[in-house]
Design a protein around this motif. Structure first.
Motif, PDB file in Angstrom:
ATOM      1  N   GLY A  47       0.798  -1.222   0.000  1.00 19.24           N
ATOM      2  CA  GLY A  47       0.000   0.000   0.000  1.00 19.24           C
ATOM      3  C   GLY A  47       0.827   1.267   0.000  1.00 19.24           C
ATOM      4  O   GLY A  47       2.049   1.251   0.064  1.00 19.24           O
ATOM      5  N   PRO A  48       0.129   2.397  -0.056  1.00 14.98           N
ATOM      6  CA  PRO A  48       0.827   3.681  -0.124  1.00 14.98           C
ATOM      7  C   PRO A  48       1.615   4.001   1.153  1.00 14.98           C
ATOM      8  O   PRO A  48       2.593   4.739   1.110  1.00 14.98           O
ATOM      9  CB  PRO A  48      -0.290   4.704  -0.347  1.00 14.98           C
ATOM     10  N   LEU A  49       1.207   3.422   2.285  1.00 13.00           N
ATOM     11  CA  LEU A  49       1.935   3.668   3.532  1.00 13.00           C
ATOM     12  C   LEU A  49       3.072   2.673   3.741  1.00 13.00           C
ATOM     13  O   LEU A  49       3.812   2.785   4.718  1.00 13.00           O
ATOM     14  CB  LEU A  49       0.982   3.638   4.727  1.00 13.00           C
ATOM     15  N   ARG A  50       3.189   1.713   2.820  1.00 15.04           N
ATOM     16  CA  ARG A  50       4.296   0.747   2.834  1.00 15.04           C
ATOM     17  C   ARG A  50       4.365  -0.070   4.127  1.00 15.04           C
ATOM     18  O   ARG A  50       5.418  -0.235   4.723  1.00 15.04           O
ATOM     19  CB  ARG A  50       5.627   1.448   2.564  1.00 15.04           C
ATOM     20  N   PHE A  51       3.204  -0.589   4.558  1.00 21.69           N
ATOM     21  CA  PHE A  51       3.153  -1.451   5.737  1.00 21.69           C
ATOM     22  C   PHE A  51       3.774  -2.806   5.408  1.00 21.69           C
ATOM     23  O   PHE A  51       3.536  -3.348   4.330  1.00 21.69           O
ATOM     24  CB  PHE A  51       1.706  -1.663   6.199  1.00 21.69           C
ATOM     25  N   PRO A  52       4.542  -3.368   6.329  1.00 27.24           N
ATOM     26  CA  PRO A  52       5.091  -4.706   6.095  1.00 27.24           C
ATOM     27  C   PRO A  52       3.972  -5.738   5.942  1.00 27.24           C
ATOM     28  O   PRO A  52       2.899  -5.587   6.524  1.00 27.24           O
ATOM     29  CB  PRO A  52       5.893  -4.992   7.376  1.00 27.24           C
ATOM     30  N   ASP A  53       4.243  -6.785   5.179  1.00 29.69           N
ATOM     31  CA  ASP A  53       3.240  -7.838   4.974  1.00 29.69           C
ATOM     32  C   ASP A  53       3.268  -8.886   6.088  1.00 29.69           C
ATOM     33  O   ASP A  53       2.654  -9.942   5.973  1.00 29.69           O
ATOM     34  CB  ASP A  53       3.443  -8.513   3.611  1.00 29.69           C
ATOM     35  N   HIS A  54       3.967  -8.588   7.163  1.00 21.22           N
ATOM     36  CA  HIS A  54       4.149  -9.538   8.257  1.00 21.22           C
ATOM     37  C   HIS A  54       4.574  -8.757   9.502  1.00 21.22           C
ATOM     38  O   HIS A  54       4.853  -7.560   9.428  1.00 21.22           O
ATOM     39  CB  HIS A  54       5.252 -10.536   7.895  1.00 21.22           C
ATOM     40  N   ARG A 104       8.805 -12.635  35.946  1.00 20.87           N
ATOM     41  CA  ARG A 104       8.154 -13.945  35.966  1.00 20.87           C
ATOM     42  C   ARG A 104       8.783 -14.908  34.951  1.00 20.87           C
ATOM     43  O   ARG A 104       8.348 -16.040  34.812  1.00 20.87           O
ATOM     44  CB  ARG A 104       6.665 -13.817  35.652  1.00 20.87           C
ATOM     45  N   GLY A 105       9.787 -14.424  34.211  1.00 21.27           N
ATOM     46  CA  GLY A 105      10.427 -15.271  33.205  1.00 21.27           C
ATOM     47  C   GLY A 105       9.504 -15.636  32.070  1.00 21.27           C
ATOM     48  O   GLY A 105       9.600 -16.722  31.500  1.00 21.27           O
ATOM     49  N   ALA A 106       8.596 -14.720  31.710  1.00 19.52           N
ATOM     50  CA  ALA A 106       7.561 -15.018  30.713  1.00 19.52           C
ATOM     51  C   ALA A 106       7.551 -13.982  29.591  1.00 19.52           C
ATOM     52  O   ALA A 106       7.968 -12.839  29.769  1.00 19.52           O
ATOM     53  CB  ALA A 106       6.189 -15.051  31.392  1.00 19.52           C
ATOM     54  N   ALA A 107       7.047 -14.424  28.466  1.00 22.19           N
ATOM     55  CA  ALA A 107       6.855 -13.556  27.310  1.00 22.19           C
ATOM     56  C   ALA A 107       5.657 -14.079  26.535  1.00 22.19           C
ATOM     57  O   ALA A 107       5.160 -15.179  26.803  1.00 22.19           O
ATOM     58  CB  ALA A 107       8.095 -13.559  26.427  1.00 22.19           C
ATOM     59  N   ALA A 108       5.186 -13.304  25.583  1.00 26.91           N
ATOM     60  CA  ALA A 108       4.140 -13.742  24.660  1.00 26.91           C
ATOM     61  C   ALA A 108       4.369 -13.025  23.337  1.00 26.91           C
ATOM     62  O   ALA A 108       4.912 -11.914  23.306  1.00 26.91           O
ATOM     63  CB  ALA A 108       2.750 -13.444  25.209  1.00 26.91           C
ATOM     64  N   LEU A 109       3.960 -13.678  22.271  1.00 27.07           N
ATOM     65  CA  LEU A 109       4.144 -13.138  20.927  1.00 27.07           C
ATOM     66  C   LEU A 109       2.830 -13.145  20.170  1.00 27.07           C
ATOM     67  O   LEU A 109       1.998 -14.047  20.356  1.00 27.07           O
ATOM     68  CB  LEU A 109       5.136 -14.004  20.141  1.00 27.07           C
ATOM     69  N   ALA A 110       2.674 -12.183  19.297  1.00 26.09           N
ATOM     70  CA  ALA A 110       1.620 -12.196  18.286  1.00 26.09           C
ATOM     71  C   ALA A 110       2.321 -12.114  16.936  1.00 26.09           C
ATOM     72  O   ALA A 110       3.328 -11.419  16.798  1.00 26.09           O
ATOM     73  CB  ALA A 110       0.656 -11.030  18.476  1.00 26.09           C
ATOM     74  N   TRP A 111       1.810 -12.848  15.964  1.00 24.88           N
ATOM     75  CA  TRP A 111       2.418 -12.887  14.632  1.00 24.88           C
ATOM     76  C   TRP A 111       1.333 -12.728  13.592  1.00 24.88           C
ATOM     77  O   TRP A 111       0.218 -13.237  13.734  1.00 24.88           O
ATOM     78  CB  TRP A 111       3.130 -14.225  14.420  1.00 24.88           C
ATOM     79  N   VAL A 112       1.672 -12.029  12.521  1.00 25.90           N
ATOM     80  CA  VAL A 112       0.802 -11.916  11.360  1.00 25.90           C
ATOM     81  C   VAL A 112       1.700 -12.034  10.135  1.00 25.90           C
ATOM     82  O   VAL A 112       2.852 -11.590  10.153  1.00 25.90           O
ATOM     83  CB  VAL A 112       0.006 -10.587  11.368  1.00 25.90           C
TER      84      VAL A 112
END
Length: 148
Positions: free
Chosen positions: A55-62, A72-80
């Motif tokens: 697109g015109p704003l050049r958003f990454p596809d991922h 707490r030794g913890a993490a979380a991820l979201a992916w697209v």
């Protein structure tokens, strides 16, 4: 092919775009992200610079979105990314009591308790994301989510 990650880090204690081209630089970026986690203004994100932008704003596809609770030794991820119609978030059978992990820090939208992974799993997933050129890491389990 060697890929380049761009991490966006917006925190009170560290506000930077971090470029990582190799494993050592990915580890250094993660060290900075973990150190700044108590003062995040927004979720840190990672993108592969060699992937398409749309697109015109050049958003990454991922993208890979991160939250960390180092106490707490913890993490979380979201992916697209390509090949999937909706975003995904990590899934784990272990819960981390008292972990504070947000899918969207701005809106205070929490990750569910079953999204928590260990910091070692976080590192492995980010390295795989880097090595694969932005594909969804296979070293952690995933579950669908309804928003990025």
């Amino acid at each position: 092919m060697n890929y380049t990650l761009e991490f966006g880090l917006e925190a009170v204690t560290d506000d930077a775009t971090i470029i990582a081209r190799n494993a050592e630089e990915v580890d250094a970026a993660l060290d900075r992200i973990i150190a700044a986690s108590a003062t995040f203004n927004h979720n840190p994100t990672a993108f592969v610079l060699e992937r398409p932008r749309l697109g015109p704003l050049r958003f990454p596809d991922h993208g890979l979105k991160i939250d960390v609770d180092p106490e707490r030794g913890a993490a979380a991820l979201a992916w697209v990314g390509p090949g999937y119609d909706s975003p995904w978030m990590t899934h784990s059978d272990r819960s981390v009591s008292g972990a504070s992990l947000h899918k969207d820090i701005d809106s205070a939208t929490p990750f569910p308790a079953n999204a928590a992974i260990t910091l070692d799993q976080l590192r492995a997933a980010v390295h795989e994301f880097h090595d694969s050129g932005g594909h969804r890491p296979t070293c952690v389990e995933w579950q669908p989510t309804d928003g990025w």
